[in-house]
Design an enzyme around this catalytic site. Structure first.
Site, PDB file in Angstrom:
ATOM      1  N   GLY A  90       0.820  -1.210   0.000  1.00 22.63           N
ATOM      2  CA  GLY A  90       0.000   0.000   0.000  1.00 22.63           C
ATOM      3  C   GLY A  90       0.850   1.254   0.000  1.00 22.63           C
ATOM      4  O   GLY A  90       0.553   2.230  -0.701  1.00 22.63           O
ATOM      5  N   ASP A 310       0.318   0.452  13.283  1.00 19.13           N
ATOM      6  CA  ASP A 310       0.581  -0.933  12.885  1.00 19.13           C
ATOM      7  C   ASP A 310       0.798  -1.854  14.093  1.00 19.13           C
ATOM      8  O   ASP A 310       0.833  -3.076  13.948  1.00 19.13           O
ATOM      9  CB  ASP A 310       1.783  -0.989  11.940  1.00 19.13           C
ATOM     10  CG  ASP A 310       1.485  -0.256  10.622  1.00 19.13           C
ATOM     11  OD1 ASP A 310       0.313  -0.248  10.198  1.00 19.13           O
ATOM     12  OD2 ASP A 310       2.418   0.323  10.036  1.00 19.13           O
TER      13      ASP A 310
HETATM   14  C1  S3P Z   1       2.816   4.086   6.372  1.00 18.69           C
HETATM   15  C2  S3P Z   1       1.738   4.736   6.934  1.00 18.69           C
HETATM   16  C3  S3P Z   1       0.649   4.035   7.622  1.00 18.69           C
HETATM   17  C4  S3P Z   1       1.048   2.620   8.036  1.00 18.69           C
HETATM   18  C5  S3P Z   1       1.735   1.889   6.922  1.00 18.69           C
HETATM   19  C6  S3P Z   1       2.990   2.628   6.485  1.00 18.69           C
HETATM   20  C7  S3P Z   1       3.841   4.870   5.655  1.00 18.69           C
HETATM   21  O1  S3P Z   1      -0.452   3.949   6.759  1.00 18.69           O
HETATM   22  O2  S3P Z   1      -0.081   1.892   8.463  1.00 18.69           O
HETATM   23  O3  S3P Z   1       2.092   0.592   7.334  1.00 18.69           O
HETATM   24  O4  S3P Z   1       4.921   4.323   5.382  1.00 18.69           O
HETATM   25  O5  S3P Z   1       3.574   6.045   5.366  1.00 18.69           O
HETATM   26  P1  S3P Z   1      -1.532   5.146   6.615  1.00 18.69           P
HETATM   27  O6  S3P Z   1      -0.830   6.336   6.142  1.00 18.69           O
HETATM   28  O7  S3P Z   1      -2.537   4.665   5.615  1.00 18.69           O
HETATM   29  O8  S3P Z   1      -2.117   5.293   7.979  1.00 18.69           O
END
Ligand code: S3P
Length: 425
Positions: A90, A310
């Protein structure tokens, strides 16, 4: 995989480099001038997807070692059109949307089954405001980015606390005309801002917002990545739950926007000590020692959620073993992670004998300071749920069988071996 109960966890370990910073080192290195040399790169399924993505877009990345890279940057506007497979990552898909918005040409971004169910309009919306053309598939991947050489800066108020959305907008802002500001409802991890500052970008930081000026070039040079506190967290949780434990994790990232899990452990009464505080670039590092002691209940509210987002499944597990009633609120973002982590945690822990109820935005937990029976948990393709199962197994009476345990490799391929190295049975 079956995780048997532990008698104790004892010893010293170091965990791989931070995943968030590792993704950013490759993406920014790709946009940099000349060579970026990355040390203690946290190689995993997700970060390998990021290396593969920039290679697909013509960037040379040398694998000097498992944890060391040299990235040959192509400059801020040097990425040619193409199709990028983001796998399960993601962070990659969201950040690369911001990177590609300011390139010229058409890019297609795809992901695996889980990533293709995660919300992408939250990124598309601000990038459209900046002048890019973005198409999602009903709000999800596949995503088409039609980059624009003529983005303009915006002031964007985030509708949710998300470092990924913030980062995508800031990365697009590098190639925009005029400054770009992101306003946050609550502070989230700031690794993008810190790395951009190190690369010479003009960054103005306020408690609830950040502004960047467009960049002429990024000069990263050397990047030293601290250990990932999200990978350290299962070890800390296991030692907090198994009587007689005493472990130290070396060189952990102690960026205050990431240390919510340590604060929660302290509020629960855990015996924590931090030694050897120092800096790696603009990031903070230290050694974290934890010794077993009985825990008390805790409340976690929305303001704190981004600081340990997380780690929240592990907070639920700790609360199950802590005397009294714990509540986690404001964590609705967990429903759109690799799986719905609120339901995955509730189903898994209840089946082990815990008293957990899910709320729309978290959990209510009635904790009892005793070992759970254990049982079987399906990781649902989510690395953090597999790790939760492992810690629960060590702290249980009969052990825990993890279905789909291999998924830990998404963030931490050596997880089980390192955990076993601390366990006494
Ligand atoms: C992350 C931000 C978080 C986290 C993900 C990594 C990042 O997500 O949960 O594992 O590296 O910017 P969100 O920005 O969707 O909260």
């Amino acid at each position: 995989m079956k995780i048997k109960p532990a008698v104790q966890l004892v010893g010293h370990v170091a965990v791989p480099g931070d995943k968030s910073i590792s993704h950013r080192s490759v993406l920014l290195g790709a946009l940099g001038e000349g060579e970026t040399h990355v040390h203690r790169f946290g190689r995993s399924g997700d970060t390998q997807s990021t290396i593969d993505a920039v290679r697909t877009l013509g960037v040379e990345v040398e694998d000097v070692a498992e944890d060391e890279l040299i990235i040959h940057g192509v400059g801020l506007r040097g990425l040619p059109p193409g199709t990028v497979d983001c796998g399960n990552a993601g962070t990659l898909m969201r950040l690369v949307m911001g990177v590609l918005a300011g390139q010229s040409g058409r890019f297609e971004l795809t992901g695996d089954e889980s990533l293709s169910t995660r919300p992408m309009e939250r990124i598309a919306e601000p990038l459209r405001q900046m002048g890019a053309t973005i198409e999602t598939t009903d709000g999800h991947a596949p995503v088409i980015v039609e980059g624009s050489g003529a983005l303009h800066g915006v002031s964007y108020e985030l509708p949710m606390a998300s470092a990924q959305v913030k980062s995508a907008v800031l990365l697009a802002g590098l190639n925009a005309e005029g400054p770009t500001t992101v306003v946050e409802p609550v502070p989230t991890r700031d690794h993008t801002e810190l790395m951009l500052e190190s690369a010479g970008v003009h960054v103005t930081r306020r408690p609830r917002s950040v502004t960047i000026e467009p960049a002429i070039a990024l000069h990263l040079g050397e990047i030293d990545i601290p250990g990932d506190i999200s990978s350290a967290a299962p070890f800390l949780a296991a030692a907090a739950l198994v009587p007689g434990s005493d472990i130290t994790i070396h060189d952990v990232n102690l960026n205050p926007r990431r240390t919510g899990f340590l604060d929660v452990l302290e509020r629960m009464g855990a015996h924590l000590a931090i030694f050897n505080r120092h800096k790696a670039g603009r990031e903070q590092i230290g050694d974290v020692q934890i010794q077993y002691t009985e825990l008390g209940a805790v409340e976690v509210n929305g303001n704190e959620v981004p600081l340990l987002v997380d780690e929240l499944p592990l907070v639920a597990l700790l609360a199950v073993h802590a005397r009294g009633k714990s509540v986690v609120r404001g964590a609705q973002e967990l429903r759109v992670k690799e799986t719905d982590r609120i339901e995955a945690v509730t189903d898994g822990l209840r089946s082990f004998g815990a008293h957990v109820t899910s709320r729309p935005d978290g959990w209510e937990i009635n904790g009892v300071p005793t070992r759970l029976k254990g049982g079987r948990i399906d990781a649902r393709g989510d690395h953090r749920i597999a790790m939760l199962g492992a810690v629960a197994g060590l702290a249980s009476r009969e052990g825990v069988e993890i279905v789909g345990a291999d998924t830990v490799a998404i963030s931490f391929p050596g997880f089980f071996q390192l955990l076993e190295s601390l366990v006494k049975r």
